[in-house]
Design a protein around this motif. Structure first.
Motif, PDB file in Angstrom:
ATOM      1  N   VAL A 161       0.857  -1.189   0.000  1.00 47.82           N
ATOM      2  CA  VAL A 161       0.000   0.000   0.000  1.00 47.82           C
ATOM      3  C   VAL A 161       0.893   1.238   0.000  1.00 47.82           C
ATOM      4  O   VAL A 161       2.099   1.151   0.237  1.00 47.82           O
ATOM      5  CB  VAL A 161      -0.933   0.037   1.229  1.00 47.82           C
ATOM      6  N   THR A 162       0.289   2.397  -0.226  1.00 45.94           N
ATOM      7  CA  THR A 162       1.051   3.632  -0.151  1.00 45.94           C
ATOM      8  C   THR A 162       1.192   4.090   1.302  1.00 45.94           C
ATOM      9  O   THR A 162       0.497   3.617   2.198  1.00 45.94           O
ATOM     10  CB  THR A 162       0.382   4.735  -0.992  1.00 45.94           C
ATOM     11  N   ALA A 204      -2.023   5.435   3.094  1.00 44.72           N
ATOM     12  CA  ALA A 204      -3.271   4.861   2.574  1.00 44.72           C
ATOM     13  C   ALA A 204      -4.282   4.636   3.692  1.00 44.72           C
ATOM     14  O   ALA A 204      -3.932   4.394   4.842  1.00 44.72           O
ATOM     15  CB  ALA A 204      -2.980   3.538   1.873  1.00 44.72           C
ATOM     16  N   ALA A 262       3.827   7.430  -2.224  1.00 41.86           N
ATOM     17  CA  ALA A 262       2.756   7.700  -3.183  1.00 41.86           C
ATOM     18  C   ALA A 262       3.330   8.381  -4.419  1.00 41.86           C
ATOM     19  O   ALA A 262       4.355   9.070  -4.345  1.00 41.86           O
ATOM     20  CB  ALA A 262       1.692   8.578  -2.539  1.00 41.86           C
ATOM     21  N   VAL A 289      -4.593   0.047  -4.120  1.00 41.30           N
ATOM     22  CA  VAL A 289      -4.488   1.501  -4.072  1.00 41.30           C
ATOM     23  C   VAL A 289      -5.862   2.132  -4.288  1.00 41.30           C
ATOM     24  O   VAL A 289      -6.701   1.609  -5.017  1.00 41.30           O
ATOM     25  CB  VAL A 289      -3.517   2.063  -5.142  1.00 41.30           C
ATOM     26  N   THR A 301      -7.423   4.800  -6.308  1.00 39.94           N
ATOM     27  CA  THR A 301      -6.896   5.226  -7.600  1.00 39.94           C
ATOM     28  C   THR A 301      -6.786   6.737  -7.768  1.00 39.94           C
ATOM     29  O   THR A 301      -6.295   7.196  -8.801  1.00 39.94           O
ATOM     30  CB  THR A 301      -7.743   4.630  -8.742  1.00 39.94           C
ATOM     31  N   PHE A 303      -5.465   8.226  -4.870  1.00 46.85           N
ATOM     32  CA  PHE A 303      -4.525   8.388  -3.763  1.00 46.85           C
ATOM     33  C   PHE A 303      -5.010   9.502  -2.835  1.00 46.85           C
ATOM     34  O   PHE A 303      -4.287  10.433  -2.481  1.00 46.85           O
ATOM     35  CB  PHE A 303      -3.118   8.658  -4.313  1.00 46.85           C
ATOM     36  N   ASP A 359      -3.317  10.104   0.497  1.00 51.76           N
ATOM     37  CA  ASP A 359      -1.932  10.516   0.275  1.00 51.76           C
ATOM     38  C   ASP A 359      -1.820  11.951  -0.209  1.00 51.76           C
ATOM     39  O   ASP A 359      -0.712  12.446  -0.451  1.00 51.76           O
ATOM     40  CB  ASP A 359      -1.269   9.585  -0.733  1.00 51.76           C
TER      41      ASP A 359
END
Length: 436
Positions: free
Chosen positions: A142-143, A146, A176, A214, A216, A218, A221
């Protein structure tokens, strides 16, 4: 939690102070309220929320009721269905099939089966179970900031919940894809490189990769919409490693980006699974996992799935009404056109403001990034927070996002019109002036 109420700060009427004390006594210490001075809301209508005094607030934040608060078509669909039948998926019923077919028709042909739950957290939890069965792996990528939900399994790969919520030993975070700070480098190539490094680290620790998941856009982030297409390489990398690519569309989906119905479509990539939530029923609890048939085959053969309220008739009626409203009122087109207008006006308003480093977005999802040093691009959380609370005082609701909580998170309902955008920018400019 960013932009949270802190007891002892902000102004509260005696009645609201009593409500805050009552919440603490009855609901316990884990809940949070938004804004320095919390809102006491009693009614919603379209893009507006109303407090107990009758004051109206322009809601530019709430994507749960994505087609507007108390939309009459959705209200009537719920009222009509709950007066006839409210049942679950263990009985034959045509409405769940009608809705499933209508929903699937909005996806690429490869994604042709759907399973229902009640919340985005449940949908992501189910998607992980399916992915583990399909891949034989457990590793999750994951970022860095997230958010994917609050069940025990999903909180373990939701780093935005904070340091007090432990990430799983099977979880790896990657930076990210931030074009604002990428300079001249290729955002997609860099993101793929980070994912490949995470895959290698999982394997180094004896963990087989299962998913890259993710949001999409973000969202948590910092709202990172572009450039369109940068996700393809990362999706390919996880698949080459034997894992699956999951698009979390809880926030980007249902036409919000304007140029596509689903956020992943902007990247010319077809996920292996897609998870949906909040906006599906415009406030009625409803979520889903949409997937390729081969992905679910083993899980379905070896394990049964049942969710008492997932896919219930009342929620399906609400969700069907949402799809109908989006199409009939051309809300994706409105998100594209009015969103572009709002982005242009915000960009102009930010011109010359040294505290704003970047204005970005697509459709009705926009971010304004505050920095204390433009050259160094140093995040300025404090200024972002002051702007959010100044706008709340003037009757416009937004919040913040990003690893440093320095990005305004602007996410209005799909029924937002130009007149609302003009009001938003007027209040934004006033907030900038007041918080210098």
């Amino acid at each position: 939690m960013p932009n949270a109420f802190t007891p002892g700060r902000g102004h509260l009427s005696p009645a609201d102070a009593a409500l805050v004390a009552r919440r603490a006594r009855v609901l316990g210490p884990a809940y949070r309220l938004m804004y320095e001075s919390p809102l006491h809301l009693v009614r919603g209508d379209g893009v507006w929320l109303y407090d107990e005094t009758g004051r109206a607030y322009l809601d530019a934040y709430n994507n749960v009721t994505s087609i507007g608060h108390c939309h009459p078509h959705v209200v009537e669909a719920i009222r009509s269905q709950v007066g006839r039948l409210a049942t679950n998926t263990r009985y034959l019923h045509t409405l769940i099939l009608d809705y499933a077919e209508a929903l699937i028709a909005t996806f690429p042909a490869e994604l042709s089966q759907v399973m229902f739950a009640c919340t985005g957290s449940e949908a992501n939890d189910l998607a992980l179970r399916v992915a583990k069965a399909y891949t034989g792996g457990t590793g999750i990528i994951v970022t860095e900031n997230a958010y994917h939900g609050i069940t025990d399994a999903v909180a373990a790969f939701s780093p935005s919940l904070g340091r007090s919520v432990d990430l799983g030993a099977h979880v790896r975070t990657v930076p990210a894809p931030d074009r604002y700070r990428a300079g001249s480098s290729d955002v997609g190539a860099a993101f793929r490189g980070h994912v490949e490094a995470a895959i290698a680290d999982l394997r180094r620790h004896g963990i087989k990769p299962a998913v890259l998941i993710v949001d999409t856009l973000f969202t948590s982030d910092g709202v990172l919409p572009g450039p369109a297409g940068f996700l393809a390489g990362a999706a390919q990398a996880i698949r080459e490693a034997g894992g699956l690519f999951i698009a979390d569309e809880v926030q980007p989906g249902f036409g919000r980006t304007g140029d596509a119905f689903w956020g992943f479509q902007r990247h010319d990539v077809v996920p292996d699974m897609v998870t949906l939530g909040k906006p599906m029923g415009n406030g009625q609890p409803m979520s889903a996992v949409v997937m390729r048939p081969d992905v679910i085959e083993r899980f379905g053969r070896e394990a049964r799935y049942f969710n008492t309220f997932g896919g219930n008739a009342v929620s399906c009626a609400a969700a069907m009404a949402v799809l109908q409203v989006i199409e009939r009122e051309e809300l994706q087109r409105n998100a594209r056109e009015t969103g572009a207008y709002l982005l242009d006006r915000l960009t102009t308003a930010a011109t010359g403001c040294e505290a704003i480093g970047d204005v970005r977005g697509t459709g009705f999802f926009l971010g304004v990034e505050f920095v204390s040093d433009r050259a160094a691009r140093t995040p300025d959380r404090e200024r972002a927070s002051r702007v959010v609370n100044a706008m709340r005082e003037e009757g416009v609701l937004i919040s913040v996002s990003g690893l440093s909580h320095n990005v305004l998170k602007i996410r209005p309902p799909l029924v937002f019109e130009r007149e609302h955008a003009d009001l938003f920018v007027h209040v934004f400019e006033s907030a900038l002036a007041r918080t210098q």
